[in-house]
Design a protein around this motif. Sequence first.
Motif, PDB file in Angstrom:
ATOM      1  N   ASP A  56       0.801  -1.226   0.000  1.00 37.23           N
ATOM      2  CA  ASP A  56       0.000   0.000   0.000  1.00 37.23           C
ATOM      3  C   ASP A  56       0.835   1.278   0.000  1.00 37.23           C
ATOM      4  OD1 ASP A  56      -2.461  -1.375  -0.012  1.00 37.23           O
ATOM      5  OD2 ASP A  56      -2.213  -1.805   2.120  1.00 37.23           O
ATOM      6  N   TRP A  57       2.157   1.129  -0.169  1.00 40.63           N
ATOM      7  CA  TRP A  57       3.003   2.324  -0.278  1.00 40.63           C
ATOM      8  C   TRP A  57       2.575   3.089  -1.514  1.00 40.63           C
ATOM      9  CZ3 TRP A  57       6.672   3.779  -4.053  1.00 40.63           C
ATOM     10  CH2 TRP A  57       7.408   4.932  -3.722  1.00 40.63           C
ATOM     11  N   MET A  58       2.343   4.370  -1.370  1.00 40.65           N
ATOM     12  CA  MET A  58       1.871   5.220  -2.460  1.00 40.65           C
ATOM     13  C   MET A  58       3.058   5.903  -3.129  1.00 40.65           C
ATOM     14  SD  MET A  58      -0.996   6.443  -3.921  1.00 40.65           S
ATOM     15  CE  MET A  58      -2.246   6.169  -2.689  1.00 40.65           C
ATOM     16  N   HIS A  59       3.193   5.684  -4.426  1.00 39.47           N
ATOM     17  CA  HIS A  59       4.253   6.330  -5.189  1.00 39.47           C
ATOM     18  C   HIS A  59       3.986   7.832  -5.164  1.00 39.47           C
ATOM     19  CE1 HIS A  59       6.800   7.482  -8.530  1.00 39.47           C
ATOM     20  NE2 HIS A  59       7.288   6.256  -8.603  1.00 39.47           N
ATOM     21  N   PRO A  60       4.915   8.639  -4.658  1.00 41.30           N
ATOM     22  CA  PRO A  60       4.648  10.063  -4.456  1.00 41.30           C
ATOM     23  C   PRO A  60       4.531  10.882  -5.743  1.00 41.30           C
ATOM     24  CG  PRO A  60       6.920   9.574  -3.886  1.00 41.30           C
ATOM     25  CD  PRO A  60       6.241   8.264  -4.161  1.00 41.30           C
ATOM     26  N   VAL A  61       4.987  10.347  -6.845  1.00 35.88           N
ATOM     27  CA  VAL A  61       4.885  11.063  -8.127  1.00 35.88           C
ATOM     28  C   VAL A  61       3.687  10.551  -8.924  1.00 35.88           C
ATOM     29  CG1 VAL A  61       6.035  11.543 -10.323  1.00 35.88           C
ATOM     30  CG2 VAL A  61       7.362  11.535  -8.202  1.00 35.88           C
ATOM     31  N   LEU A  62       3.539   9.235  -8.999  1.00 32.02           N
ATOM     32  CA  LEU A  62       2.478   8.637  -9.812  1.00 32.02           C
ATOM     33  C   LEU A  62       1.135   8.591  -9.101  1.00 32.02           C
ATOM     34  CD1 LEU A  62       4.518   5.664 -11.336  1.00 32.02           C
ATOM     35  CD2 LEU A  62       4.091   7.938 -12.323  1.00 32.02           C
ATOM     36  N   GLY A  63       1.150   8.647  -7.775  1.00 31.13           N
ATOM     37  CA  GLY A  63      -0.091   8.649  -7.005  1.00 31.13           C
ATOM     38  C   GLY A  63      -0.836   7.333  -6.992  1.00 31.13           C
ATOM     39  N   VAL A  64      -0.112   6.223  -7.163  1.00 26.84           N
ATOM     40  CA  VAL A  64      -0.716   4.894  -7.101  1.00 26.84           C
ATOM     41  C   VAL A  64       0.114   4.013  -6.176  1.00 26.84           C
ATOM     42  CG1 VAL A  64      -1.790   5.019  -9.394  1.00 26.84           C
ATOM     43  CG2 VAL A  64       0.511   4.112  -9.171  1.00 26.84           C
ATOM     44  N   THR A  65      -0.506   2.947  -5.691  1.00 29.59           N
ATOM     45  CA  THR A  65       0.187   2.050  -4.771  1.00 29.59           C
ATOM     46  C   THR A  65       1.069   1.061  -5.534  1.00 29.59           C
ATOM     47  OG1 THR A  65      -1.558   0.375  -4.792  1.00 29.59           O
ATOM     48  CG2 THR A  65      -1.748   2.148  -3.144  1.00 29.59           C
ATOM     49  N   ARG A  67       0.867  -2.085  -5.227  1.00 27.68           N
ATOM     50  CA  ARG A  67      -0.057  -3.115  -5.704  1.00 27.68           C
ATOM     51  C   ARG A  67      -0.646  -2.725  -7.069  1.00 27.68           C
ATOM     52  NH1 ARG A  67      -3.443  -3.179  -1.530  1.00 27.68           N
ATOM     53  NH2 ARG A  67      -2.434  -4.901  -0.501  1.00 27.68           N
ATOM     54  N   GLU A  68      -1.019  -1.458  -7.208  1.00 29.58           N
ATOM     55  CA  GLU A  68      -1.577  -0.987  -8.482  1.00 29.58           C
ATOM     56  C   GLU A  68      -0.531  -0.991  -9.595  1.00 29.58           C
ATOM     57  OE1 GLU A  68      -4.998   2.197  -7.441  1.00 29.58           O
ATOM     58  OE2 GLU A  68      -3.044   2.569  -6.494  1.00 29.58           O
ATOM     59  N   LEU A  69       0.683  -0.565  -9.274  1.00 29.72           N
ATOM     60  CA  LEU A  69       1.759  -0.584 -10.267  1.00 29.72           C
ATOM     61  C   LEU A  69       1.997  -2.013 -10.760  1.00 29.72           C
ATOM     62  CD1 LEU A  69       4.318   1.885  -8.662  1.00 29.72           C
ATOM     63  CD2 LEU A  69       3.056   2.228 -10.800  1.00 29.72           C
ATOM     64  N   LEU A  70       2.029  -2.945  -9.830  1.00 30.47           N
ATOM     65  CA  LEU A  70       2.261  -4.338 -10.180  1.00 30.47           C
ATOM     66  C   LEU A  70       1.119  -4.877 -11.040  1.00 30.47           C
ATOM     67  CD1 LEU A  70       4.193  -6.681  -9.860  1.00 30.47           C
ATOM     68  CD2 LEU A  70       3.085  -7.238  -7.696  1.00 30.47           C
ATOM     69  N   SER A  71      -0.099  -4.520 -10.726  1.00 31.22           N
ATOM     70  CA  SER A  71      -1.240  -5.014 -11.500  1.00 31.22           C
ATOM     71  C   SER A  71      -1.257  -4.433 -12.915  1.00 31.22           C
ATOM     72  CB  SER A  71      -2.561  -4.719 -10.791  1.00 31.22           C
ATOM     73  OG  SER A  71      -2.870  -3.341 -10.863  1.00 31.22           O
ATOM     74  N   ARG A  72      -0.633  -3.294 -13.130  1.00 30.82           N
ATOM     75  CA  ARG A  72      -0.570  -2.678 -14.462  1.00 30.82           C
ATOM     76  C   ARG A  72       0.391  -3.391 -15.402  1.00 30.82           C
ATOM     77  NH1 ARG A  72      -0.218   3.846 -13.337  1.00 30.82           N
ATOM     78  NH2 ARG A  72      -2.277   4.056 -12.375  1.00 30.82           N
ATOM     79  N   LEU A  73       1.336  -4.124 -14.824  1.00 28.56           N
ATOM     80  CA  LEU A  73       2.303  -4.841 -15.656  1.00 28.56           C
ATOM     81  C   LEU A  73       1.626  -6.079 -16.248  1.00 28.56           C
ATOM     82  CD1 LEU A  73       5.564  -4.801 -13.531  1.00 28.56           C
ATOM     83  CD2 LEU A  73       4.938  -3.298 -15.412  1.00 28.56           C
ATOM     84  N   GLY A  74       1.910  -6.346 -17.491  1.00 29.26           N
ATOM     85  CA  GLY A  74       1.405  -7.561 -18.100  1.00 29.26           C
ATOM     86  C   GLY A  74       2.145  -8.771 -17.558  1.00 29.26           C
TER      87      GLY A  74
END
Length: 77
Positions: A56-65, A67-74
């Motif tokens: 749940d760490w929020m990327h301070p530039v992208l504004g996503v967690t 978990r969300e970054l990982l789910s965006r990767l194919g």
Amino acid sequence: MGRERVGAVAKGPRVIDLDLLLYGDWVLWSEELMLPHPAMGERRFVLEPLAEIAPDWMHPVLGVTVRELLSRLGRDS
């Protein structure tokens, strides 16, 4: 230690290679250092272990967690 390369291959072996990925919520963009690392959100080998300890760490530039970054990767990333 500088960036003394072993051989002439771009992105090839170096004497030492240390990537600082993040430091809390700091955002720092200079010639010497960029925090968070500009490509960390595109690297599964970075995000999977980070998701285990701080999903749940929020990327301070992208504004996503993480978990969300990982789910965006194919699956092929």
